[in-house]
Motif scaffolding. Sequence first.
Motif, PDB file in Angstrom:
ATOM      1  N   ARG A 269      23.478 -32.749  58.551  1.00 38.58           N
ATOM      2  CA  ARG A 269      22.207 -32.753  57.812  1.00 38.58           C
ATOM      3  C   ARG A 269      21.813 -34.171  57.405  1.00 38.58           C
ATOM      4  NH1 ARG A 269      19.950 -28.997  53.912  1.00 38.58           N
ATOM      5  NH2 ARG A 269      21.860 -27.771  53.969  1.00 38.58           N
ATOM      6  N   TYR A 270      22.786 -34.932  56.883  1.00 38.06           N
ATOM      7  CA  TYR A 270      22.485 -36.256  56.349  1.00 38.06           C
ATOM      8  C   TYR A 270      22.747 -37.373  57.358  1.00 38.06           C
ATOM      9  CZ  TYR A 270      22.071 -33.583  52.086  1.00 38.06           C
ATOM     10  OH  TYR A 270      21.684 -32.648  51.148  1.00 38.06           O
ATOM     11  N   ALA A 271      22.876 -37.001  58.625  1.00 38.20           N
ATOM     12  CA  ALA A 271      22.978 -37.972  59.719  1.00 38.20           C
ATOM     13  C   ALA A 271      24.064 -39.001  59.450  1.00 38.20           C
ATOM     14  CB  ALA A 271      21.630 -38.650  59.942  1.00 38.20           C
ATOM     15  N   VAL A 272      25.261 -38.526  59.106  1.00 39.33           N
ATOM     16  CA  VAL A 272      26.398 -39.417  58.878  1.00 39.33           C
ATOM     17  C   VAL A 272      26.922 -39.856  60.238  1.00 39.33           C
ATOM     18  CG1 VAL A 272      28.685 -39.651  57.845  1.00 39.33           C
ATOM     19  CG2 VAL A 272      26.944 -38.223  56.731  1.00 39.33           C
ATOM     20  N   ARG A 273      26.877 -41.145  60.500  1.00 39.27           N
ATOM     21  CA  ARG A 273      27.235 -41.683  61.813  1.00 39.27           C
ATOM     22  C   ARG A 273      28.531 -42.481  61.753  1.00 39.27           C
ATOM     23  NH1 ARG A 273      24.017 -38.285  62.910  1.00 39.27           N
ATOM     24  NH2 ARG A 273      21.931 -38.588  63.790  1.00 39.27           N
TER      25      ARG A 273
ATOM     26  N   PHE B  83      17.997 -27.653  59.274  1.00 42.63           N
ATOM     27  CA  PHE B  83      18.199 -27.848  57.844  1.00 42.63           C
ATOM     28  C   PHE B  83      16.869 -27.953  57.094  1.00 42.63           C
ATOM     29  CE2 PHE B  83      21.994 -29.636  59.907  1.00 42.63           C
ATOM     30  CZ  PHE B  83      22.958 -28.806  59.361  1.00 42.63           C
ATOM     31  N   PRO B  84      16.033 -26.905  57.197  1.00 38.70           N
ATOM     32  CA  PRO B  84      14.764 -26.925  56.459  1.00 38.70           C
ATOM     33  C   PRO B  84      15.016 -26.965  54.962  1.00 38.70           C
ATOM     34  CG  PRO B  84      15.245 -24.722  57.283  1.00 38.70           C
ATOM     35  CD  PRO B  84      16.259 -25.642  57.898  1.00 38.70           C
ATOM     36  N   GLY B  85      14.014 -27.467  54.224  1.00 35.03           N
ATOM     37  CA  GLY B  85      14.179 -27.660  52.786  1.00 35.03           C
ATOM     38  C   GLY B  85      13.396 -26.685  51.928  1.00 35.03           C
TER      39      GLY B  85
ATOM     40  N   SER C  70      13.561 -30.694  57.285  1.00 36.36           N
ATOM     41  CA  SER C  70      14.091 -31.929  56.721  1.00 36.36           C
ATOM     42  C   SER C  70      14.856 -32.783  57.722  1.00 36.36           C
ATOM     43  CB  SER C  70      14.986 -31.604  55.517  1.00 36.36           C
ATOM     44  OG  SER C  70      14.261 -30.918  54.524  1.00 36.36           O
ATOM     45  N   ALA C  71      15.790 -32.201  58.464  1.00 34.31           N
ATOM     46  CA  ALA C  71      16.622 -32.992  59.363  1.00 34.31           C
ATOM     47  C   ALA C  71      15.886 -33.409  60.626  1.00 34.31           C
ATOM     48  CB  ALA C  71      17.894 -32.232  59.725  1.00 34.31           C
ATOM     49  N   GLN C  72      14.719 -32.811  60.872  1.00 32.93           N
ATOM     50  CA  GLN C  72      13.903 -33.209  62.017  1.00 32.93           C
ATOM     51  C   GLN C  72      12.645 -33.932  61.561  1.00 32.93           C
ATOM     52  OE1 GLN C  72      15.261 -30.270  65.554  1.00 32.93           O
ATOM     53  NE2 GLN C  72      13.818 -29.332  64.151  1.00 32.93           N
ATOM     54  N   HIS C  73      12.637 -34.341  60.281  1.00 25.30           N
ATOM     55  CA  HIS C  73      11.665 -35.291  59.741  1.00 25.30           C
ATOM     56  C   HIS C  73      10.225 -34.898  60.056  1.00 25.30           C
ATOM     57  CE1 HIS C  73      15.360 -37.479  59.268  1.00 25.30           C
ATOM     58  NE2 HIS C  73      15.525 -37.556  60.573  1.00 25.30           N
ATOM     59  N   SER C  74       9.904 -33.637  59.801  1.00 24.91           N
ATOM     60  CA  SER C  74       8.568 -33.148  60.110  1.00 24.91           C
ATOM     61  C   SER C  74       8.279 -31.908  59.280  1.00 24.91           C
ATOM     62  CB  SER C  74       8.438 -32.837  61.610  1.00 24.91           C
ATOM     63  OG  SER C  74       9.433 -31.924  62.024  1.00 24.91           O
ATOM     64  N   LEU C  75       7.064 -31.400  59.412  1.00 22.02           N
ATOM     65  CA  LEU C  75       6.656 -30.146  58.791  1.00 22.02           C
ATOM     66  C   LEU C  75       6.306 -29.173  59.905  1.00 22.02           C
ATOM     67  CD1 LEU C  75       4.148 -31.558  56.126  1.00 22.02           C
ATOM     68  CD2 LEU C  75       6.643 -31.409  55.958  1.00 22.02           C
ATOM     69  N   VAL C  76       6.594 -27.897  59.680  1.00 26.64           N
ATOM     70  CA  VAL C  76       6.262 -26.881  60.672  1.00 26.64           C
ATOM     71  C   VAL C  76       5.456 -25.776  59.998  1.00 26.64           C
ATOM     72  CG1 VAL C  76       7.125 -25.237  62.369  1.00 26.64           C
ATOM     73  CG2 VAL C  76       8.369 -27.364  61.970  1.00 26.64           C
ATOM     74  N   GLU C  77       4.308 -25.464  60.584  1.00 27.60           N
ATOM     75  CA  GLU C  77       3.512 -24.334  60.110  1.00 27.60           C
ATOM     76  C   GLU C  77       3.802 -23.138  61.004  1.00 27.60           C
ATOM     77  OE1 GLU C  77      -1.114 -22.957  59.179  1.00 27.60           O
ATOM     78  OE2 GLU C  77      -0.680 -25.000  59.880  1.00 27.60           O
ATOM     79  N   PHE C  78       4.185 -22.021  60.366  1.00 29.82           N
ATOM     80  CA  PHE C  78       4.490 -20.787  61.081  1.00 29.82           C
ATOM     81  C   PHE C  78       3.431 -19.736  60.784  1.00 29.82           C
ATOM     82  CE2 PHE C  78       8.772 -22.624  60.730  1.00 29.82           C
ATOM     83  CZ  PHE C  78       9.285 -22.408  62.007  1.00 29.82           C
ATOM     84  N   ALA C  79       3.291 -18.801  61.716  1.00 31.48           N
ATOM     85  CA  ALA C  79       2.511 -17.600  61.440  1.00 31.48           C
ATOM     86  C   ALA C  79       3.232 -16.791  60.364  1.00 31.48           C
ATOM     87  CB  ALA C  79       2.335 -16.788  62.716  1.00 31.48           C
ATOM     88  N   ALA C  80       2.593 -15.718  59.934  1.00 25.88           N
ATOM     89  CA  ALA C  80       3.144 -14.925  58.833  1.00 25.88           C
ATOM     90  C   ALA C  80       4.526 -14.358  59.127  1.00 25.88           C
ATOM     91  CB  ALA C  80       2.189 -13.795  58.478  1.00 25.88           C
TER      92      ALA C  80
ATOM     93  N   PHE D 254       8.046 -38.883  58.775  1.00 24.18           N
ATOM     94  CA  PHE D 254       8.663 -38.627  57.477  1.00 24.18           C
ATOM     95  C   PHE D 254      10.142 -39.005  57.561  1.00 24.18           C
ATOM     96  CE2 PHE D 254       5.269 -35.507  58.037  1.00 24.18           C
ATOM     97  CZ  PHE D 254       4.587 -35.548  56.829  1.00 24.18           C
ATOM     98  N   SER D 255      10.802 -38.981  56.418  1.00 23.70           N
ATOM     99  CA  SER D 255      12.255 -39.147  56.384  1.00 23.70           C
ATOM    100  C   SER D 255      12.839 -38.124  55.424  1.00 23.70           C
ATOM    101  CB  SER D 255      12.642 -40.565  55.940  1.00 23.70           C
ATOM    102  OG  SER D 255      14.032 -40.772  56.068  1.00 23.70           O
ATOM    103  N   GLU D 256      13.358 -37.050  56.004  1.00 26.12           N
ATOM    104  CA  GLU D 256      13.947 -35.936  55.252  1.00 26.12           C
ATOM    105  C   GLU D 256      12.986 -35.385  54.198  1.00 26.12           C
ATOM    106  OE1 GLU D 256      17.987 -36.617  53.955  1.00 26.12           O
ATOM    107  OE2 GLU D 256      18.397 -37.895  55.687  1.00 26.12           O
TER     108      GLU D 256
END
Length: 643
Positions: free
Chosen positions: A84-88, A169-171, A186-196, A242-244
């Motif tokens: 989730r926190y991209a520990v490398r 890892f959505p928030g 969150s972990a893919q640094h974006s927002l997703v709009e879903f249908a109902a 975005f970032s997380e």
Amino acid sequence: MRAPELVGRRWLNTGGESCSIKDFRGRVLLLDFWSFCCINCLHVLDELRPLEEEFADELVTVGVHSPKFEHEADPDALAAAVERYAVRHPVLDDPQLSSWQNYAVKAWPTLVVVDPEGYIVHVAAGEGHAEALRAVIGDVVAEHDAKGTLQRGEGPYVPPETPTTTLRFPGKVIGLEGGTVLVSDSAQHSLVEFAADGETVVRRIGSGERGSTDGPAADDSSADDSSAGGPFTEGRAEVARFSEPAGLALLPESVASEVGYDVVVADTVNHLLRGVSLADGRVTTVAGTGQQWRSGPAQPGEESLPALQAPLTSPWDVCWWEPAGGLVVAMAGNHTLGLFDPVAGEVRRFAGTTVEGLRDGETTEAFFAQPSGLADGGRRLWLVDSETSALRWIEACPHGAEHGFEVHTAVGTGLFDFGHADGPADQALLQHPLGVEVLPDGTVAVCDTYNGAIRRYDPGTGEVSTLATDVAEPSGATVLDGELVVVASTAHRLERPVPPGVTAQLIRGAAQQVTRPATEIAPGEVELAVVFTPPPGQKLDERYGPSTRLEVSASPEGMLLEGAGTGTELTRRLVVAEGRESGAAADGVLHVVAQAASCDDDAEVEHPACRLTRQDWGVPIRATAAGADRLPLVMGGMDHPES
């Protein structure tokens, strides 16, 4: 002193191989003692990234995960957090705190530098040490390069395979007009709009790459196919990044039309608030400098700063709350709540002192501990304080919002008390909750994250119960079409975990309140009469003082100009404010609590049986010239018009 051996349960990010302290001889070793619940530890992960890149040939970073909460000792939970926190870098799982004790660590986070010959040369606790570490590591590299004891090359880090899923890892989640839902991926640094249905993707906002770029939702260019690439549509610099991202808040329509964006996003790792226009998905930075807050005004209510000049620190959730007149921001990074006014373009401290802890009282004196979830409850703003495993609320002071706000705790006792226990709120236990939502019946749903449960707090009874279990780290929730929709973060999806029968019961209770017509009363003087007639064979018991009690209040408080408070008479003179504009459903709610004690009326009985009758009312009120000047409420017996 020589660095002790590294002892733990297993190693992560090493391709399944175990490591020993001697395996790092010849390299500079940086040990990061951390816990994935700890916001300061997460800050350090971000601080270390540039150092790890700068000294890639000389430095090996090892995260030693020493858990605080029981859930953090779960190996699967740790593996999820590492992704989730991209520990490398390699991570040692230290559930028994063995290495923690070997290195005499006392706090999260703690950083230890070990030189190429295996000696500890530097120790630092807390965050903000990047520049000091850069100097120390540089000196160690120079010294051991000259001595010939430095070995350059690749370290033991082996990147794990990452599954491809729509969400990672959505928030948080909110409902939008039209029945769709918006989720922070969150972990893919974006927002997703879903249908109902919570599964059919309508659109993705953001490139999917970590960054802080303003711009359109995605690359919609059809002329240049070379710009496409990556998991979504990233590749062009102007596409929003975005970032997380975490918290989401829908602005009131009147505010949105004025400022030009509809949704505010807590862009956590960027330390920014971003505005999103739902019409075209365009993203704009609306608050924050991009730099983490380190110091500044320490008290709520001090002078506001222009929003784009106000440093923020790990904003985790956002919520529009009308009593505060703006958007409340859960500033997890410094244990405070901020207040953002989108129209004025200003930010100020709303509550908290930056001291981590649990203390109630006026907002200028209250302590918080990583506030991570907010929910609008009308006159109350509900919040979960994750590090104290607490459910809390804020409301206006008894004399009104102009006198400030007060913080109260429903569940939770301190930084080190947690668990999973239902019952009276003062005995109930949560474990690191991250989300909260007000249910239609007025009770409060808590995403009890580290217990993997959805809990319910009833403000009326003060009881805590469990609505659902086996939810994978629930972190946010919203009510959509009468159902509780929950972000199951480590399952990478939305779920509806509350059984339909329970949901229906909650919604039925709410529907009775919502559909109940307002009682029309006249503005000005009104007689409130609670009617109580003792049952046959009984009489009011006056042996120990007044046998009746009446408590009256109103929401909002300004609806009732006179008559609020507690007394012993069951009738009360009220003075009601003028009503709102024509067509308003109700001006507010009149809250009435009445009780009466009655006993058997038989002189022959030495110890008569006594009974306490109690009734609570929440009466929707609309003040209108055609309304009545008397409001009867029957607790027992019957009300007669001529009485």
